[in-house]
Design a protein around this motif. Sequence first.
Motif, PDB file in Angstrom:
ATOM      1  N   ALA A 169       2.793 -96.673  62.292  1.00 20.86           N
ATOM      2  CA  ALA A 169       4.063 -95.950  62.328  1.00 20.86           C
ATOM      3  C   ALA A 169       3.819 -94.443  62.420  1.00 20.86           C
ATOM      4  N   ILE A 170       2.861 -93.950  61.654  1.00 20.93           N
ATOM      5  CA  ILE A 170       2.510 -92.522  61.710  1.00 20.93           C
ATOM      6  C   ILE A 170       1.971 -92.164  63.090  1.00 20.93           C
ATOM      7  N   LEU A 171       1.105 -93.031  63.633  1.00 25.45           N
ATOM      8  CA  LEU A 171       0.536 -92.773  64.955  1.00 25.45           C
ATOM      9  C   LEU A 171       1.635 -92.717  66.016  1.00 25.45           C
ATOM     10  N   SER A 172       2.640 -93.578  65.896  1.00 25.66           N
ATOM     11  CA  SER A 172       3.730 -93.583  66.872  1.00 25.66           C
ATOM     12  C   SER A 172       4.498 -92.262  66.871  1.00 25.66           C
ATOM     13  N   LEU A 173       4.636 -91.672  65.702  1.00 24.42           N
ATOM     14  CA  LEU A 173       5.359 -90.407  65.600  1.00 24.42           C
ATOM     15  C   LEU A 173       4.629 -89.280  66.314  1.00 24.42           C
ATOM     16  N   THR A 174       3.304 -89.422  66.468  1.00 22.67           N
ATOM     17  CA  THR A 174       2.547 -88.375  67.172  1.00 22.67           C
ATOM     18  C   THR A 174       2.863 -88.376  68.667  1.00 22.67           C
ATOM     19  N   LYS A 175       3.518 -89.453  69.171  1.00 23.76           N
ATOM     20  CA  LYS A 175       3.879 -89.491  70.579  1.00 23.76           C
ATOM     21  C   LYS A 175       4.937 -88.434  70.903  1.00 23.76           C
ATOM     22  N   ASN A 176       5.739 -88.069  69.900  1.00 27.63           N
ATOM     23  CA  ASN A 176       6.792 -87.071  70.093  1.00 27.63           C
ATOM     24  C   ASN A 176       6.746 -86.101  68.905  1.00 27.63           C
ATOM     25  N   PRO A 177       5.767 -85.179  68.900  1.00 27.60           N
ATOM     26  CA  PRO A 177       5.473 -84.387  67.694  1.00 27.60           C
ATOM     27  C   PRO A 177       6.411 -83.198  67.472  1.00 27.60           C
ATOM     28  N   THR A 178       7.690 -83.490  67.376  1.00 31.02           N
ATOM     29  CA  THR A 178       8.623 -82.454  66.943  1.00 31.02           C
ATOM     30  C   THR A 178       8.383 -82.188  65.464  1.00 31.02           C
ATOM     31  N   LEU A 179       8.898 -81.067  64.969  1.00 27.75           N
ATOM     32  CA  LEU A 179       8.733 -80.777  63.545  1.00 27.75           C
ATOM     33  C   LEU A 179       9.352 -81.885  62.702  1.00 27.75           C
ATOM     34  N   GLU A 180      10.491 -82.421  63.162  1.00 27.69           N
ATOM     35  CA  GLU A 180      11.150 -83.501  62.429  1.00 27.69           C
ATOM     36  C   GLU A 180      10.218 -84.701  62.284  1.00 27.69           C
ATOM     37  N   ASN A 181       9.515 -85.056  63.365  1.00 29.53           N
ATOM     38  CA  ASN A 181       8.608 -86.196  63.309  1.00 29.53           C
ATOM     39  C   ASN A 181       7.338 -85.886  62.525  1.00 29.53           C
ATOM     40  N   VAL A 182       6.911 -84.628  62.540  1.00 31.32           N
ATOM     41  CA  VAL A 182       5.773 -84.238  61.701  1.00 31.32           C
ATOM     42  C   VAL A 182       6.135 -84.433  60.231  1.00 31.32           C
ATOM     43  N   VAL A 183       7.339 -84.020  59.865  1.00 33.01           N
ATOM     44  CA  VAL A 183       7.810 -84.187  58.475  1.00 33.01           C
ATOM     45  C   VAL A 183       7.896 -85.670  58.135  1.00 33.01           C
TER      46      VAL A 183
ATOM     47  N   CYS B 109       2.381 -80.094  67.199  1.00 33.72           N
ATOM     48  CA  CYS B 109       3.802 -79.826  66.990  1.00 33.72           C
ATOM     49  C   CYS B 109       4.419 -79.021  68.125  1.00 33.72           C
ATOM     50  N   ILE B 110       5.575 -79.521  68.584  1.00 27.91           N
ATOM     51  CA  ILE B 110       6.351 -78.845  69.629  1.00 27.91           C
ATOM     52  C   ILE B 110       7.451 -78.045  68.926  1.00 27.91           C
ATOM     53  N   GLY B 111       7.502 -76.744  69.181  1.00 24.44           N
ATOM     54  CA  GLY B 111       8.554 -75.952  68.557  1.00 24.44           C
ATOM     55  C   GLY B 111       8.250 -74.477  68.603  1.00 24.44           C
ATOM     56  N   ASP B 112       9.102 -73.716  67.935  1.00 24.95           N
ATOM     57  CA  ASP B 112       8.908 -72.268  67.912  1.00 24.95           C
ATOM     58  C   ASP B 112       7.896 -71.899  66.837  1.00 24.95           C
ATOM     59  N   ALA B 113       7.710 -70.617  66.653  1.00 21.06           N
ATOM     60  CA  ALA B 113       6.709 -70.149  65.696  1.00 21.06           C
ATOM     61  C   ALA B 113       7.007 -70.622  64.282  1.00 21.06           C
ATOM     62  N   GLY B 114       8.298 -70.696  63.941  1.00 18.82           N
ATOM     63  CA  GLY B 114       8.670 -71.170  62.606  1.00 18.82           C
ATOM     64  C   GLY B 114       8.327 -72.629  62.419  1.00 18.82           C
ATOM     65  N   ASP B 115       8.587 -73.432  63.435  1.00 21.96           N
ATOM     66  CA  ASP B 115       8.249 -74.856  63.373  1.00 21.96           C
ATOM     67  C   ASP B 115       6.735 -75.048  63.239  1.00 21.96           C
ATOM     68  N   GLN B 116       6.005 -74.244  63.999  1.00 19.95           N
ATOM     69  CA  GLN B 116       4.551 -74.385  63.974  1.00 19.95           C
ATOM     70  C   GLN B 116       3.965 -73.953  62.637  1.00 19.95           C
ATOM     71  N   LEU B 117       4.563 -72.916  62.031  1.00 23.88           N
ATOM     72  CA  LEU B 117       4.095 -72.501  60.707  1.00 23.88           C
ATOM     73  C   LEU B 117       4.324 -73.615  59.689  1.00 23.88           C
ATOM     74  N   ARG B 118       5.502 -74.247  59.754  1.00 26.59           N
ATOM     75  CA  ARG B 118       5.797 -75.362  58.827  1.00 26.59           C
ATOM     76  C   ARG B 118       4.853 -76.538  59.103  1.00 26.59           C
ATOM     77  N   ALA B 119       4.576 -76.783  60.375  1.00 24.82           N
ATOM     78  CA  ALA B 119       3.650 -77.867  60.735  1.00 24.82           C
ATOM     79  C   ALA B 119       2.259 -77.574  60.192  1.00 24.82           C
ATOM     80  N   PHE B 120       1.849 -76.289  60.257  1.00 27.60           N
ATOM     81  CA  PHE B 120       0.525 -75.944  59.730  1.00 27.60           C
ATOM     82  C   PHE B 120       0.458 -76.149  58.221  1.00 27.60           C
ATOM     83  N   GLN B 121       1.535 -75.845  57.526  1.00 29.80           N
ATOM     84  CA  GLN B 121       1.568 -76.053  56.084  1.00 29.80           C
ATOM     85  C   GLN B 121       1.399 -77.547  55.752  1.00 29.80           C
TER      86      GLN B 121
END
Length: 539
Positions: free
Chosen positions: A370-384, A422-434
């Motif tokens: 299930a986690i691997l499937s979410l990487t197919k569409n790595p929006t911040l929402e799916n990263v969370v 992660c696909i997104g703006d700088a804010g999304d990417q910062l949250r993804a990095f965290q």
Amino acid sequence: QTLLDKMVEGGIEPSIESFSHVVNAWAWQQGNLEDGDCAEMAEENFQKLMEMDPDDEMTLQAQNWVLEAWSKTVSEDSPRRAESILLDMKRIQKRSGYATALPNSQSYTNAILAWAKSRVQNSPKKAHEMLLQFLDSYENGELPSGSEPELYAFNGVISAWARAGKPEKAEEVLWRANEVRTKCTSLVADVFTYNSVIHAYLREPDESYGLKKILEIVDYMNGNCNEQAAIRPDCFTYHCVLRAWDRSNRPDATLNAVQTLEKMHKLWEAGDTSLKHSNLYYNMVINKIAKNKNRIDARKALDIFYLLQASRFCCPDIISYTSVIECLSKSNNPGEAAEVSLQLFEEACQLYQEKENPEMMPNLRTYTMAILSLTKNPTLENVVKARSLLTQLEDLYRKSKNPNLKPNAYPYNYVLNCAASCIGDAGDQLRAFQIAMKTYNDLRKSGQTKPDSYTYSFWIKAANNLLPEGDLRSKCILLSFEQCRKDGLVNESVLRRLLAGTPMEVLSKLLQIDKGTSPAVYRKIRLDECPPSWSRNTT
């Protein structure tokens, strides 16, 4: 037997008929595939009967009973004793000018079955030889009028060769039965006969040859079942075909496995009982799709899954759900893969909570896919969402200590990769990095598992993709690669990630590159040019 013994003890001489009845009683009492105690008693009384000089008709009848008793036993000497009786019966028959009603086809069949059931060396060969002798006697007119070869004899020899791992010999008997059938009025080969040979070819070491032979036989069955209704393929036939396709590496194996299962499904729904209904076969095909090296057809896997859900006889288990989610994780439709996978995962969890059926309990692989499937569409929402699934898995294992839920490096790595992509703006990417940083540190501190090469690879990818150039990015890469090097886990993936976007000054320090070396040179460095100790623990 007790009454007979009392007659003897009381001075009453038993008649031939009395001994005959006792022989018959013991013979009928002999259980199939059991020790030959009853057969021994039948033969013992037969020997006493022979002391009274019975006529040929009575002798042959009693011998026939004893022969049948020996054909049922698993005693080591039973086939030889059965054969000896048949030979004696044939001598009497020949002496009479073939005027006796015995031995008949059942007599021959019983002697053949005695060898076919035996586990002694060369018993299939001996059973086959006796079958050929039987057919010679039939074709030479030596059997009583109206007596024809029995299907049981052919099936017994086929089964014996199949157990011995000789499918070609089993097939030889099948086609001989088909040939003899045209000369008989009562011999009719059935689907069991053909299925026995097909099943034998499943054990063929050469999987391609086994598949070829199975398909040839099934094609014959389909081509001739209008004339011979008894050989129409059934669910057991197609289950053998399915297993053969499942083992095959042919490019069309997956498609054929799907089509074969669809035939099985239709037969089951129509009332076929030749094979017990099971979700095992649906799972087999879904897993075949998931492991397809050419192209993963996630939509076809979903079709099979929905077919299973629609079945009147069986339903999906956690293996079904997990395998479909795995197919989706390899899909070329990123949006659908992430969305549908999460829906299926939540459906499986809900079913388990409602029914508390152990077969529906999500396990480590379910969470991981299930986690691997979410990487197919790595929006911040799916990263969370991916991180949330990992946290849920950690909590469940911490509470239950269920070994089926014990995390390994895979779910952590997939969360790291999802965050790093992660696909997104700088804010999304910062949250993804965290999220990536927490996941990386959780794995390093975990008492259950340890980082592997891909942990470091995805962490370096996250630092390069999500952080702007600067001290933080350099420090993250520097410290992680030094640890990876210390652990001996530097592999091609780690080196490739390191070279892809790491600042030159960091690379120079990590790879001990001489000053003045051109980036065009050091960015092409190979793993075999690095110290072997860096990769000592890779596989």
